[in-house]
Design an enzyme around this catalytic site. Structure first.
Site, mmCIF file in Angstrom:
data_model
loop_
_atom_site.group_PDB
_atom_site.id
_atom_site.type_symbol
_atom_site.label_atom_id
_atom_site.label_comp_id
_atom_site.label_asym_id
_atom_site.label_seq_id
_atom_site.Cartn_x
_atom_site.Cartn_y
_atom_site.Cartn_z
ATOM 1 N N GLY A 97 66.446 1.544 5.189
ATOM 2 C CA GLY A 97 65.454 2.124 6.101
ATOM 3 C C GLY A 97 64.087 2.251 5.456
ATOM 4 N N LYS B 43 53.670 1.379 8.590
ATOM 5 C CA LYS B 43 53.105 1.467 7.239
ATOM 6 C C LYS B 43 52.337 2.781 7.063
ATOM 7 C CE LYS B 43 52.972 -3.509 6.856
ATOM 8 N NZ LYS B 43 54.296 -3.618 6.238
ATOM 9 N N ASP C 138 61.389 1.862 13.938
ATOM 10 C CA ASP C 138 61.931 0.639 13.330
ATOM 11 C C ASP C 138 63.347 0.376 13.840
ATOM 12 O OD1 ASP C 138 59.615 0.469 11.847
ATOM 13 O OD2 ASP C 138 60.565 0.883 9.913
ATOM 14 N N LEU D 138 53.392 -6.525 -7.524
ATOM 15 C CA LEU D 138 54.091 -7.792 -7.786
ATOM 16 C C LEU D 138 55.586 -7.669 -7.556
ATOM 17 C CD1 LEU D 138 52.162 -8.536 -11.113
ATOM 18 C CD2 LEU D 138 51.805 -9.698 -8.930
ATOM 19 N N ASP E 59 54.857 0.886 0.619
ATOM 20 C CA ASP E 59 54.298 2.124 1.191
ATOM 21 C C ASP E 59 54.569 3.311 0.262
ATOM 22 O OD1 ASP E 59 53.610 0.605 3.432
ATOM 23 O OD2 ASP E 59 55.516 1.021 4.418
ATOM 24 N N SER F 204 63.957 6.374 3.320
ATOM 25 C CA SER F 204 64.326 5.924 1.971
ATOM 26 C C SER F 204 63.328 6.374 0.899
ATOM 27 C CB SER F 204 64.438 4.394 1.951
ATOM 28 O OG SER F 204 63.150 3.807 2.113
ATOM 29 N N GLY G 93 56.475 -5.546 -11.063
ATOM 30 C CA GLY G 93 55.653 -4.368 -11.317
ATOM 31 C C GLY G 93 54.297 -4.413 -10.631
#
Ligand code: RIB
Length: 293
Positions: A278, A39, A12, A212, A243, A282, A216
C-alpha cells in the site's frame, strides 16, 4: 515553522499481479485492496509521522471524506482541504511479484483548482514558509508563480513528469527532488552524474536531490555533494517509497537537521515503506525509523 503541502489526494485501487499487464493482454490479479494515497497525501502523512507540522491544501469528493479524517488523525492541519462536487482522485495500481508498480491516475477533485483558488490559499502563507509540491493537481504554474512572488521556500517533486512541467515557472524552486526519469526529462541525460550536472546548469541556485531507488540518493546544493546508500530490504511494494523519502527529508530540513542526517533518516524511512503493502499505510512512524539506527 509551517510546511504547506499543496497536493493530490487519491483513493488507490491496488491489484497484485504476477507481471505488469502488457498491451493487448488480460491478466488475473491475486489480490485487490483499497488504500489511501496520492503523492501529496502520502507526503503529508510522511511529514506528520516524521514529526513535522504540515498543513495540507487539497480537494476530495464526498467519496473521500475518510481521507481527510485519516490525515487529520495523523495531526496534519486540514483547514485548506475542501470537499467539492467532483469524485475524488483515484489511482489504479498494479504491483508485480517483485514489488514494482505501474499506475494509472484519474485526477478528479485534484484537478479542479483554478488560479483564483490557488491565490486564496497562498494568501495565508509568506516568506520563510515551506511549500511542498508534486505534479498531480491543476493550477501548478500559478501556484509556483505566487510562491516565488511571496518568497516561499519551494520543494518540488515533479511527479508524475509531463512535458508541461518544462514550461512551469521554476526559477523560485529551492529544492528539486527528482528520480532518474524526471532528471532525464529536465536534462536529456541518463547517468546520475550527468543529470546532476545538467540540473545545476539549468537551475544554478537550487538544491537537487536525485533519488536512485535501490542505489540510494545523491544531494547536491552547489557547495556540497552527499551520496547516501539505500538499505537492503525484502521488497513487497515500492509504492510511496519516494513520497516517504520526501516527507522525511523535508521534515529534517525544516527542523534544521544537516542534509546528511536528513537524507539518512529519509532513506531508512523509505526502506521500511517498501517492506509493506500500500501507499500511505506503509509509511513508518518516526519511532520505527529511529529504532532501526
Ligand atoms: O507515489 C505513489 C502514489 O502515486 C500513489 O499513492 C498513487 O495515488 C499515485 O498518486
Amino acid at each position: 515553522m509551517t510546511i504547506l503541502n499543496f497536493g493530490s489526494i487519491n483513493i488507490d485501487h491496488v491489484y497484485r499481479v504476477e507481471h505488469l499487464v502488457r498491451p493487448g493482454e488480460t491478466i488475473a490479479s491475486s489480490d485487490y485492496r483499497q488504500f489511501s494515497g496520492g503523492k501529496g497525501f502520502n507526503q503529508s502523512i510522511a511529514l506528520a509521522r516524521a514529526g513535522a507540522s504540515v498543513s495540507h491544501a487539497g480537494r476530495i469528493g464526498g467519496d473521500g471524506v475518510w481521507l481527510r479524517e485519516q490525515l487529520a488523525g495523523e495531526g496534519a492541519d486540514v483547514d485548506f482541504l475542501e470537499v467539492v462536487d467532483s469524485p475524488s482522485g483515484h489511482a489504479l495500481i498494479q504491483v508485480d511479484a517483485g514489488g514494482e508498480n505501474a499506475i494509472i491516475l484519474f485526477g478528479g477533485a485534484n484537478r479542479t483548482f483554478t488560479q483564483e483558488d490557488a491565490r486564496k490559499i497562498l494568501d495565508n502563507f509568506g516568506a520563510g514558509d515551506w511549500l511542498l509540491l508534486q505534479n498531480e493537481i491543476s493550477a501548478m504554474p500559478e501556484i509556483l508563480r505566487l510562491a516565488g512572488e511571496r518568497g516561499l521556500r519551494v520543494v518540488f517533486n515533479p511527479a508524475p513528469m509531463g512535458a508541461e512541467v518544462l514550461d512551469y515557472p521554476l526559477d523560485g524552486v529551492s529544492v528539486f527532488v527528482v528520480n532518474e526519469t524526471e532528471g532525464e526529462a529536465f536534462t536529456g541525460e541518463t547517468e546520475p552524474e550527468a543529470i546532476l550536472a545538467g540540473m545545476r546548469k539549468r537551475f544554478p541556485d537550487a538544491t537537487v536531490v536525485l533519488t536512485l531507488g535501490a542505489a540510494g540518493a545523491i544531494y547536491d546544493d552547489g557547495s556540497q555533494r552527499i551520496a547516501v546508500p539505500a538499505q537492503k530490504v525484502e521488497v513487497v511494494d515500492t509504492t510511496a517509497a519516494g513520497d516517504t523519502f520526501i516527507g522525511y527529508f523535508l521534515a529534517g530540513l525544516a527542523a534544521g537537521d544537516d542534509p546528511k542526517s536528513a537524507l539518512e533518516t529519509a532513506t531508512r524511512a523509505a526502506a521500511i515503506c517498501v517492506t509493506r503493502p500500500g501507499a500511505a499505510p506503509s509509511i513508518p512512524r518516526r519511532e520505527e525509523v529511529t529504532s532501526e539506527q
